[in-house]
Design an enzyme around this catalytic site. Sequence first.
Site, PDB file in Angstrom:
ATOM      1  N   ASP A  76       0.863  -1.185   0.000  1.00 27.92           N
ATOM      2  CA  ASP A  76       0.000   0.000   0.000  1.00 27.92           C
ATOM      3  C   ASP A  76       0.899   1.235   0.000  1.00 27.92           C
ATOM      4  OD1 ASP A  76      -2.251   1.877   0.591  1.00 27.92           O
ATOM      5  OD2 ASP A  76      -3.337   0.033   1.014  1.00 27.92           O
ATOM      6  N   HIS A  85       2.179   2.020  -3.181  1.00 26.25           N
ATOM      7  CA  HIS A  85       1.258   2.973  -3.804  1.00 26.25           C
ATOM      8  C   HIS A  85       1.785   4.397  -3.754  1.00 26.25           C
ATOM      9  CE1 HIS A  85      -2.476   0.123  -3.253  1.00 26.25           C
ATOM     10  NE2 HIS A  85      -1.501  -0.421  -3.948  1.00 26.25           N
TER      11      HIS A  85
END
Length: 481
Positions: free
Chosen positions: A282, A305
Amino acid sequence: MKSIRNSAVRFFLFVGVAIFIVTFAMISAEARKHHNSRNKPHKHLKGKGSNGHNAPDPAENIPAPAPAPLPYHGSYPARSIIFDVLSFGAKGDGVSDDSKALLAAWKAACKVSGAVVEIPAKFEFLIKPITLQGPCMPHLVLEIDGILLAPPQAGAWPKSGLFQWLNFKWVHDFTIQGTGKLDGQGSAWWGPSGVYYIQKRFKHNPDMKPTALRFYDSHNVTVRDIKIMNSPQCHLKFDSSSGIEVNNITINSPESSPNTDGIHLQNTKDVEIQHSNIGCGDDCVSIQTGCSNIHVHHISCGPGHGISLGGLGKDKSAACVSDIVVEKISLQNTLSGVRIKTWQGGVGSVKNVTFSNIEVSDVKYPVIIDQFYCDKKICKNQTDAVAISGVKYDRIIGSYSVQPLHLACSNDVPCTDVDLIDIQLKPSSDGFRGFRQALCWNSFGKSQAPLLPSSIDYCLRSESGSVKRIARSHAEHSCPS
């Protein structure tokens, strides 16, 4: 008479030898005492005070300190005490539960200024979810040179431990450091079996998974040099804290591990995160509501991310984020580069944000503002939005695989004072099939060459007084000036 004199000589000789032996023993004992009181170096933060109020009396119930290990890199401050978890009953075999030993060592060290809780090298310690609580005496250090292991199966975690694994609460003037690592052994949480276990026990919160290392209401905290890996969810979280320094750490989990943010900040201010390598499933760094005065620099991110502000304003909540500097970042094969994401319907503001000297390599979306953020297939359109203003992108360079720039701002609350300076982004391959054009929707500000692709130069709209007033009114509604 002669016999009497000889007896007297033998008596005084015996007494002299006895005194010599006792004196030598006392000197040796004192030398051992000083040797055992040496300590590994710990950092004194400039301008960061300590809160020792209500701390336990250091003279009460302190067990004898463990013998000090061999000198570590040759430098130990004098008059510090090491509390080795092995001396408090830890086995260090990676199988036995060493949680109570760590807690006992912590409680003893908490009462002593400048103490060190030692996790020695060449040992593995299985630790179940635990809270290490302050306030403690100043300059407490947790030295992690060995390996800390979380329970390997989701079913082995108690109900009370599903929020975090190692929880630090109310600690001040505290340092975690060392050459060791924390292994959350999170693979059991990432697959269907982990999801099933959570849903079976907690029907109303199926997404609950533990954070590896969490600080709550803690101040003047340093985390440096250690490695954190394979957390069930977020790796390192700071909540309602201040005066945070993260330096030279490594965070590592697979790209496929869901929601395993690297570093997560919430309601936290005065933070510096630097010179670290982060790869996860993430956001490498996630900055949430209530954060201000955050400086993130010299970070290598990937997989993951990217560096993200948000998502902010979920469920019509108020979000306030300000004074953020993200610079000298390298991102490789990440979903996004530098990103601001907000939910529709929220209120509040994001202001005074700078992203500069960002290098991207094969990043899908290097620059994103998304005020229509949604983690479901369909989300209801709403008019309110978190106002975004004063955002500078300066020298964003590298390659992208989907779209170079994506600024999607609210229909009712536009993004204002956005600067695009020296943006140079090229497709990552000759067979590129993404979007070569930048997208800007309801975003206002100015751009400055060089700009590549050239569509960036036509992306932003010129601001007017009415546009600024709309954005300002929404920002002032929920956030202090």
